[in-house]
Design a protein around this motif. Structure first.
Motif, mmCIF file in Angstrom:
data_model
loop_
_atom_site.group_PDB
_atom_site.id
_atom_site.type_symbol
_atom_site.label_atom_id
_atom_site.label_comp_id
_atom_site.label_asym_id
_atom_site.label_seq_id
_atom_site.Cartn_x
_atom_site.Cartn_y
_atom_site.Cartn_z
ATOM 1 N N ALA A 10 40.858 1.856 -22.165
ATOM 2 C CA ALA A 10 39.822 2.650 -22.840
ATOM 3 C C ALA A 10 38.698 3.003 -21.858
ATOM 4 N N LYS B 188 37.520 3.720 -26.566
ATOM 5 C CA LYS B 188 37.289 4.797 -25.604
ATOM 6 C C LYS B 188 35.988 5.524 -25.944
ATOM 7 N N LEU B 189 35.787 5.758 -27.243
ATOM 8 C CA LEU B 189 34.572 6.448 -27.670
ATOM 9 C C LEU B 189 33.339 5.637 -27.272
ATOM 10 N N ARG C 134 42.863 7.094 -27.240
ATOM 11 C CA ARG C 134 42.204 7.861 -28.294
ATOM 12 C C ARG C 134 41.589 6.930 -29.329
ATOM 13 N N LEU D 35 32.266 5.607 -37.350
ATOM 14 C CA LEU D 35 33.156 6.683 -36.902
ATOM 15 C C LEU D 35 33.206 7.788 -37.953
ATOM 16 N N THR E 175 42.046 12.721 -22.524
ATOM 17 C CA THR E 175 42.130 12.929 -23.979
ATOM 18 C C THR E 175 43.522 12.590 -24.514
ATOM 19 N N ILE F 64 38.826 3.822 -30.697
ATOM 20 C CA ILE F 64 37.373 3.712 -30.849
ATOM 21 C C ILE F 64 36.729 3.103 -29.597
ATOM 22 N N ALA G 46 34.083 12.373 -30.194
ATOM 23 C CA ALA G 46 34.813 11.716 -31.292
ATOM 24 C C ALA G 46 35.997 12.540 -31.779
ATOM 25 N N ILE H 98 39.361 11.028 -31.248
ATOM 26 C CA ILE H 98 39.479 9.608 -31.602
ATOM 27 C C ILE H 98 40.283 9.445 -32.880
ATOM 28 N N GLN H 99 41.294 8.602 -32.781
ATOM 29 C CA GLN H 99 42.092 8.263 -33.963
ATOM 30 C C GLN H 99 42.159 6.746 -34.000
ATOM 31 N N SER H 100 41.413 6.174 -34.909
ATOM 32 C CA SER H 100 41.381 4.708 -34.939
ATOM 33 C C SER H 100 42.758 4.151 -35.264
#
Lengths: 679, 166
Positions: free
Chosen positions: A519, A469-470, A465, A421, A528, A467, A454, A457-459
């Motif tokens: 996700a 989902k990414l 949001r 990431l 989002t 990982i 990305a 994305i907030q891990s």
């Protein structure tokens, strides 16, 4: 059968499904009791399969559901068979009778697993120059066709080259694992050598050509040169220190034509290595002469960790392997002096000088180490421009990021996933942007897609949001890996809705929407932001309840797919909502009214109507406020009752009152008597 | 903070008003005894027979004062009042006569006089014994009806809002 959706920038191919268990397309029967153990691996299992009518034998590749096969490649190879590559006969999602799980199954031509170039060479046989040229001709044609379809990394090695009567038959299918996952290190091109096995995909045929060169050299010389070393790691050090072609070609005598072939196919620097077009020219006899180049150079060596290195690849390989030692090494100015004697551009030399400059370091130890790690990554990208993206403890090719991230998340390797990431967020591929054949290269369009996806994305925060989902966004064909959907092959929203309804019908107690489903939905619908509660947003106790979140999410899905009915899901949701409201609603009359209305709506199977019923927040506010006012009143009454029930106090007070009244009465009488006597 | 200060002030005022009321009542309860002493002083000046009569007539009050353990001295105040009710008509008769000593002797020697005076005191005693108990009974009945009313209201509230009755 072919249906293509475009989900964001990733191409999605809807898969055909078979209605009969263990059967593909109602024609091919998979024999689950006949596994081919020699071919099975951790991503798929091979079984024998037969044509129901003609009893012709095939291999069925049954993929594990936690693996993301490249459907686009499978579909292309199914629709456009390539001569010289084992043919894909059919593919479909099939329910297996043994586990009742739905799996993707690809049917390929059967072959004799013992008839490979590897077994041929094990019989102390070799191929002559003519056979080599014929084999290279066939494989070059395969590589050219694959390259035209943008399919790369076909794991060329003797074990994957099928033979028949000592003649090349076909390349084995390479769709059964991540690209080059099982490729042995000796066949791996230098640019991929450090990469994690699941992160070796490059969008170039250069690595295949390197593997072809090494395989052909082994076949022609009937010798595995790496076996001269105790460990493959020692062979790697030797080949990088001398460069592969110099190291290998210095040991053997070859005809000039073959020497040309091996020299240019086993080059360590990918940019210098031949392309398929060069191979064709060589096969056509257009390239025959070898430029005489001394196989023993005047070496410009540099010492690192008690060893001397004379090539850039050898040094960068050692630096990556010995990362901790590299931290002190980059502070040494000898690196810059050594680099200035190598063929680096002035810009690169300036960059190297800046990176090894001691003064730029901060005095803080922690920052120092962080800076050093960044510096080493940067330095490796300058020194070894063809190489992969290298971080401490992790190397990966840029093109493999989507599938690699999926592999890491599914296998619960969070630390490495966080590193990947970070690679995306730092856009680590930028350093390799100008070198198309490097493992760290990523096309601008792909890079933009990665960065865009990305961005939100907030891990470690919300699922929409996160990982996961990414991972689903980057891998359009990845199936939803929720534990709930273990038995189902769910790669689209309609499939998800139908599977959920089926689970709700058969196993209502297990019905639970987990983070993978959220996700998956967020990725498919490109959400989002977190899914907002569809009902009662002002009541955290209700709106944050899992069942309400489930309702909110399923409502969004039903909005997208209104034609799919989910009566069983509705029934479960209503049942859970009733339980929830039994606990959280207070006014008995209001509660009964809501529960009976929910019962009525459950029969219709529409989530939107459930939400409609619960949309008037005022009545819930009134219930909430009313309850707290009622509690306050009840408490006051309880206090009053308690006070009034204190008999001792009541007796004392009333007795005192009585005594006072007696005194008063006596005074009044006294006064009356006195006045009446006087008058 | 402000609210709690207000509450403290309020409770303080209630306590003060209660103690004021107690003081007033104690004063009221002792007033009749003061009146009795004033009358005794006046009688002492007029006639020694009248004084003997008054002293003897007020014996129930004297005993009541000694045996009254009540904080507010209600018993002695009640008996004193009734004692005076019995005594005052005779004192008036003495006051209106031409010879106080003579009338006083006549009254002293009359048994009926003492029956009336002590009878009045006895009625006072009876009233003191019965009237507070009557008030207690009445007050308790009123309280029980109030409790029942509150309990009914409480139950209805709990039933309507699903409040758990502990």
């Amino acid at each position: 059968m072919e249906r293509t959706w475009i989900v964001e920038n990733a191409e999605f191919i809807a898969l055909p499904r078979s209605n009969i268990e263990d059967t593909i397309d109602n024609v091919f029967k998979i024999h689950l009791n006949e596994e081919i153990l020699e071919l099975s691996n951790e991503f798929c299992k091979y079984y024998y399969a037969t044509d129901i009518e003609e009893q012709e034998e095939y291999f069925a590749i049954v993929f594990e559901n936690n693996f993301v096969p490249n459907i686009k490649n499978i579909d292309f190879l199914y629709n456009h068979p390539i001569e010289g590559l084992n043919k894909i006969i059919n593919y479909s999602v099939v329910r297996l009778s043994s586990t009742k799980e739905e799996r993707l199954v690809v049917l390929v031509e059967s072959y004799n697993v013992e008839n490979t170039l590897e077994t041929y060479l094990e019989q102390n046989k070799s191929i002559n120059a003519t056979e080599l040229e014929e084999m290279v001709t066939s494989i070059t044609a395969v590589l050219t066709n694959l390259q035209d379809a943008r399919i790369f990394c076909c794991s060329i090695n003797p074990a994957n080259i099928l033979m028949q009567d000592g003649v090349f038959l076909a390349l084995r299918e390479f769709i059964d694992s991540y690209p080059d996952f099982y490729q042995k290190e000796q066949y791996l091109a230098p640019e991929l050598i450090e990469c994690h096995p699941a992160a070796r995909f490059v969008e170039s045929t250069k690595s295949d050509i390197y593997a072809l060169g090494i395989t052909m050299l082994q076949a022609y010389t009937a010798r595995a040169h790496w076996n001269d070393h105790k460990k493959i790691h020692d062979y790697n050090i030797a080949r990088f220190e001398n460069t592969t072609y110099k190291y290998l070609l210095s040991r053997i005598k070859l005809p000039d034509k073959l020497r040309v072939f091996f020299k240019w196919t086993t080059r360590d620097d990918a940019s210098m290595r031949w392309k398929t077009a060069n191979l064709k020219e060589w096969l056509d006899g257009k390239i025959t002469k070898i430029t005489h180049e001394s196989l023993v150079d005047n070496k410009n060596t540099i010492g690192f960790n008690d060893h001397n290195y004379s090539t850039i690849k050898a040094l960068s390989y050692a630096m990556f392997e010995q990362w901790t030692e590299s931290i002190s090494f980059i502070k040494d100015t000898k690196l810059y002096k050594w680099a200035s004697r190598e063929q680096f551009s002035n810009d690169d030399l300036t960059s190297i000088q800046n990176l090894v400059d001691k003064k730029s370091d901060t005095p803080f130890v922690v920052t120092n180490t962080l800076n050093a790690n960044i510096k080493i990554s940067k330095l490796l990208s300058i020194l070894d421009k063809d190489g992969s993206i290298r971080q401490e403890g992790l190397a990966l090719s840029a093109a493999s990021i989507p599938t690699f991230l999926h592999y890491l998340v599914i296998n619960n390797k969070k630390e490495l996933a966080e590193k990947v990431l970070k690679v995306i967020k730092d856009e680590a591929w930028v350093s390799y942007q100008e070198y198309e054949d490097s493992a760290g290269h990523l096309s601008r369009a792909q890079a933009d897609t990665l960065v865009t996806m990305a961005m939100h994305i907030q891990s470690g925060t919300s699922t929409t949001r996160g990982i996961e989902k990414l991972v689903y966004s980057l891998n359009a064909n990845a199936i939803c890996c929720s534990a709930l959907l273990k038995d189902h092959y769910v790669s689209t929203i309609p499939e998800l809705l139908m599977s959920l309804d089926l689970i709700a019908e058969k196993n209502p107690t297990k019905f639970n929407i987990d983070k993978h489903i959220v996700a998956f939905v967020s990725a498919k619908l490109d959400l989002t932001e977190d899914i907002k509660s569809a009902i009662l947003p002002n009541f955290p106790k209700i709106s944050e309840n899992p069942i309400v979140r489930t309702l909110s999410m399923l409502n969004i899905l039903q909005t997208y797919e209104p034609e799919i009915e989910i009566p069983n899901v509705c029934r479960i949701i209503v049942s859970d909502l009733k339980e929830l409201f039994k606990d959280h609603l207070h006014n008995v009359e209001f509660k009964e009214k809501i529960l009976s209305t929910l019962d009525e709506v459950a029969k219709e199977g529409k989530l939107s109507e459930i939400i409609q019923i619960l949309s008037d927040q005022q009545q819930f506010i009134n219930d909430y406020n009313g309850y707290y006012e009622a509690c306050r009143q009840a408490k006051i009454l309880e206090q009053k009752i308690k006070t009034l029930n204190n008999e001792r106090k009541i007796f004392d007070n009333s007795l005192l009152l009585g005594q006072k009244m007696t005194v008063l009465v006596s005074y009044v009488l006294c006064f009356v008597v006195t006045v009446s006597v006087i008058l | 903070m402000f609210r709690s200060n207000c509450l403290c002030n309020f409770i303080g005022k209630i306590d003060m008003s209660q103690s004021d009321s107690d003081k007033s009542f104690k004063f009221a309860a002792s007033l009749i005894k003061v009146i009795a002493i004033v009358i005794a002083l006046m009688v002492m000046v007029i006639s020694k027979y009248a004084l003997i009569f008054f002293a003897a007539a007020m014996l129930p009050t004297i005993f009541a004062i000694f045996f009254d353990k009540n904080e507010h001295r209600c018993l002695s105040a009640t008996i004193c009042s009734f004692n005076l009710i019995g005594v005052i008509p005779y004192l008036i008769r003495m006051w209106e006569s031409s010879s106080v000593d003579y009338v006083a002797k006549q009254i002293l020697s009359n048994v009926e006089t003492w029956m009336i005076i002590y009878g009045a005191a006895f009625i006072g005693q009876l009233l003191y014994a019965s009237m507070p108990l009557l008030v207690v009974k009445f007050y308790a009945a009123k309280t029980y009806s109030k409790v029942a009313k509150h309990e009914k209201k409480h139950k209805a509230l709990c039933d309507q809002w699903g409040i758990d009755l502990q």
